[in-house]
Design an enzyme around this catalytic site. Structure first.
Site, PDB file in Angstrom:
ATOM      1  N   ASN A 118       0.833  -1.201   0.000  1.00 34.55           N
ATOM      2  CA  ASN A 118       0.000   0.000   0.000  1.00 34.55           C
ATOM      3  C   ASN A 118       0.869   1.253   0.000  1.00 34.55           C
ATOM      4  O   ASN A 118       1.955   1.274   0.558  1.00 34.55           O
ATOM      5  CB  ASN A 118      -0.973  -0.009   1.192  1.00 34.55           C
ATOM      6  CG  ASN A 118      -0.451   0.758   2.389  1.00 34.55           C
ATOM      7  OD1 ASN A 118      -0.524   1.982   2.442  1.00 34.55           O
ATOM      8  ND2 ASN A 118       0.105   0.034   3.358  1.00 34.55           N
ATOM      9  N   PHE A 122      -2.197   8.168   4.141  1.00 33.13           N
ATOM     10  CA  PHE A 122      -3.099   8.687   5.180  1.00 33.13           C
ATOM     11  C   PHE A 122      -4.359   9.364   4.617  1.00 33.13           C
ATOM     12  O   PHE A 122      -4.705  10.488   5.018  1.00 33.13           O
ATOM     13  CB  PHE A 122      -2.385   9.685   6.087  1.00 33.13           C
ATOM     14  CG  PHE A 122      -1.285   9.126   6.944  1.00 33.13           C
ATOM     15  CD1 PHE A 122      -1.142   7.767   7.178  1.00 33.13           C
ATOM     16  CD2 PHE A 122      -0.371   9.994   7.546  1.00 33.13           C
ATOM     17  CE1 PHE A 122      -0.116   7.276   7.982  1.00 33.13           C
ATOM     18  CE2 PHE A 122       0.651   9.513   8.357  1.00 33.13           C
ATOM     19  CZ  PHE A 122       0.784   8.154   8.565  1.00 33.13           C
ATOM     20  N   SER A 186       4.974   5.332   8.940  1.00 30.14           N
ATOM     21  CA  SER A 186       4.446   5.002   7.619  1.00 30.14           C
ATOM     22  C   SER A 186       5.462   5.404   6.559  1.00 30.14           C
ATOM     23  O   SER A 186       6.031   6.496   6.617  1.00 30.14           O
ATOM     24  CB  SER A 186       3.127   5.736   7.364  1.00 30.14           C
ATOM     25  OG  SER A 186       2.747   5.604   5.993  1.00 30.14           O
ATOM     26  N   ASN A 188       4.701   6.121   3.533  1.00 29.04           N
ATOM     27  CA  ASN A 188       3.968   6.733   2.430  1.00 29.04           C
ATOM     28  C   ASN A 188       3.691   8.221   2.585  1.00 29.04           C
ATOM     29  O   ASN A 188       2.996   8.811   1.756  1.00 29.04           O
ATOM     30  CB  ASN A 188       2.643   5.974   2.223  1.00 29.04           C
ATOM     31  CG  ASN A 188       2.878   4.508   1.929  1.00 29.04           C
ATOM     32  OD1 ASN A 188       3.712   4.155   1.102  1.00 29.04           O
ATOM     33  ND2 ASN A 188       2.162   3.642   2.630  1.00 29.04           N
ATOM     34  N   THR A 189       4.191   8.830   3.656  1.00 34.57           N
ATOM     35  CA  THR A 189       4.138  10.287   3.830  1.00 34.57           C
ATOM     36  C   THR A 189       5.574  10.797   3.834  1.00 34.57           C
ATOM     37  O   THR A 189       6.373  10.361   4.670  1.00 34.57           O
ATOM     38  CB  THR A 189       3.434  10.671   5.144  1.00 34.57           C
ATOM     39  OG1 THR A 189       2.059  10.272   5.075  1.00 34.57           O
ATOM     40  CG2 THR A 189       3.499  12.179   5.374  1.00 34.57           C
ATOM     41  N   LYS A 229       4.284   3.794  17.237  1.00 32.36           N
ATOM     42  CA  LYS A 229       4.359   2.727  16.233  1.00 32.36           C
ATOM     43  C   LYS A 229       5.601   2.920  15.382  1.00 32.36           C
ATOM     44  O   LYS A 229       5.802   3.983  14.788  1.00 32.36           O
ATOM     45  CB  LYS A 229       3.110   2.726  15.352  1.00 32.36           C
ATOM     46  CG  LYS A 229       3.040   1.533  14.393  1.00 32.36           C
ATOM     47  CD  LYS A 229       1.664   1.405  13.770  1.00 32.36           C
ATOM     48  CE  LYS A 229       1.547   0.140  12.937  1.00 32.36           C
ATOM     49  NZ  LYS A 229       0.190  -0.050  12.393  1.00 32.36           N
ATOM     50  N   ASN A 258       5.174  -1.339  11.620  1.00 33.40           N
ATOM     51  CA  ASN A 258       4.419  -0.827  10.485  1.00 33.40           C
ATOM     52  C   ASN A 258       4.783  -1.645   9.239  1.00 33.40           C
ATOM     53  O   ASN A 258       5.421  -2.693   9.336  1.00 33.40           O
ATOM     54  CB  ASN A 258       4.750   0.662  10.280  1.00 33.40           C
ATOM     55  CG  ASN A 258       3.566   1.460   9.760  1.00 33.40           C
ATOM     56  OD1 ASN A 258       2.885   1.036   8.827  1.00 33.40           O
ATOM     57  ND2 ASN A 258       3.308   2.620  10.351  1.00 33.40           N
TER      58      ASN A 258
END
Length: 354
Positions: A118, A122, A186, A188-189, A229, A258
């Site tokens: 993925n 967010f 994460s 993805n940011t 996390k 994560n």
């Protein structure tokens, strides 16, 4: 039920776009939430037999298996997940500002490895909208199962403004959380993972803990348990630094881990960007949990997440030192009652009945 899902339902769901299937599942679960008596009956029926609640962070968890963040991003169906055997739910990731996330397609299945990739970024309705949604149900006397709220940084916010933004998000949602998960991991940011660096992390966690304590003192309540996390792609030296900060500032625990940037197996050409979850990351998540458990002599509670696809892998996280486990990708491959099956297997395992 699991075999029916895997042989009949899953092949149909897997024909289409992964994110569209997820959105349809959320819509169905949200509709199910209208039938309170049926949900309560299912919660009772799907509770592990002979199991005892797990007391952790001052909270009581009906069983050891939780729903990881990422599934119910906007707090649309958390209230029905106990009916499928979950012992807690972590909603989010929630950011201060609403944001659409990254461009689609941004979610891919890898069935031969029971994995997902993925790069969601967010997507969520923002803290204020989600607080209003939670106020309709989460404030009721009957909570069912504990609710964790996972919070992160909005994409446009620069790193030097991350701490005040996290604090603002915390304050908006604090009335509805049984615990908070601080997402600094994460992939993805952009630059988010830099918040795991010692200087950034010490400021962020320290100020959040201070805000939490001040709020508790003003309201005459207990402080809200807070966990951080972390990523699975960290070196042991980086993990040592995180453990030092977490213990120094007085955070309550760690969620490990994560999604993974590294590709530990041949994914058949699936080299696209994003975080890997599911079966391929079980060894890394277990390794990190074991290392932290030994490094802290078991004094720092750990919620294990990453690679739970059966009872054996869930047990592996517990053997490594986890106090609770979470899953999401495993449910995609095993079906909605997967949490019930894992929770029951863990009860039997702890009682040495199998």
């Amino acid at each position: 039920m699991g075999s029916v899902y895997e042989s009949v339902i899953r092949p149909v769901l897997f024909r289409g776009d992964a994110e569209l299937a997820h959105e349809r599942a959320i819509g169905w679960l949200k509709m199910m939430g209208r039938f309170g008596p049926a949900i309560r009956m299912m919660e009772h029926y799907n509770r592990p037999r002979h199991g005892e609640p797990i007391e952790l962070f001052g909270l009581s968890f009906p069983n050891a298996v939780g729903l990881a963040a990422g599934f119910d991003k906007n707090a649309l169906c958390w209230n029905v997940m106990g009916a499928f055997g979950f012992g807690h739910v972590e909603i989010g990731t929630v950011t201060r500002h609403d944001q659409p996330g990254n461009q689609r397609p941004r979610l891919s299945r890898i069935p031969e490895h029971e994995a997902l990739i993925n790069r969601m970024g967010f997507p969520n309705d923002g803290a204020e909208a989600i607080a209003k949604r939670l106020a309709k149900r989460a404030g009721s006397k009957r909570r069912g199962i504990p609710i964790g709220i996972n919070i992160g940084k909005s994409k446009p916010t620069p790193l030097d403004q991350a701490t005040p933004e996290y604090i603002e998000t915390f304050n908006i949602l604090a009335d509805f959380a049984d615990y908070f998960a601080i997402n600094v991991s994460s992939p993805n940011t952009p630059e988010l993972r830099r918040l795991q660096e010692a200087d950034f992390l010490r400021q962020l966690l320290g100020e959040l803990n201070k805000t939490n304590a001040e709020r508790a003192r003003k309201l005459g309540k207990e402080r809200i348990p807070m966990l951080v996390k972390i990523a699975p792609d960290l070196s042991f030296r980086e993990i040592d630094s995180i453990l030092e900060v977490v213990q120094d500032v007085g955070f309550d625990g760690i969620i490990a881990t994560n999604t993974m940037i590294e590709r530990p197996v041949d994914l058949g050409g699936k080299d696209e960007a994003g975080g890997l979850s599911g079966k391929p990351i079980i060894q890394r998540s277990s390794q990190i949990i074991r290392y932290m458990h030994l490094a802290t002599k078991g004094k720092l509670p750990i919620i294990g997440v990453g690679g739970v696809t059966d009872a054996k892998s869930a047990g592996q996280l517990f053997d490594s030192g986890a106090s609770l486990v979470q899953l999401y990708t495993g449910m995609v491959y095993r079906g909605p009652f997967f949490a019930k099956d894992i929770a029951q297997a863990l009860v039997w395992r702890s009682a040495e009945w199998v």
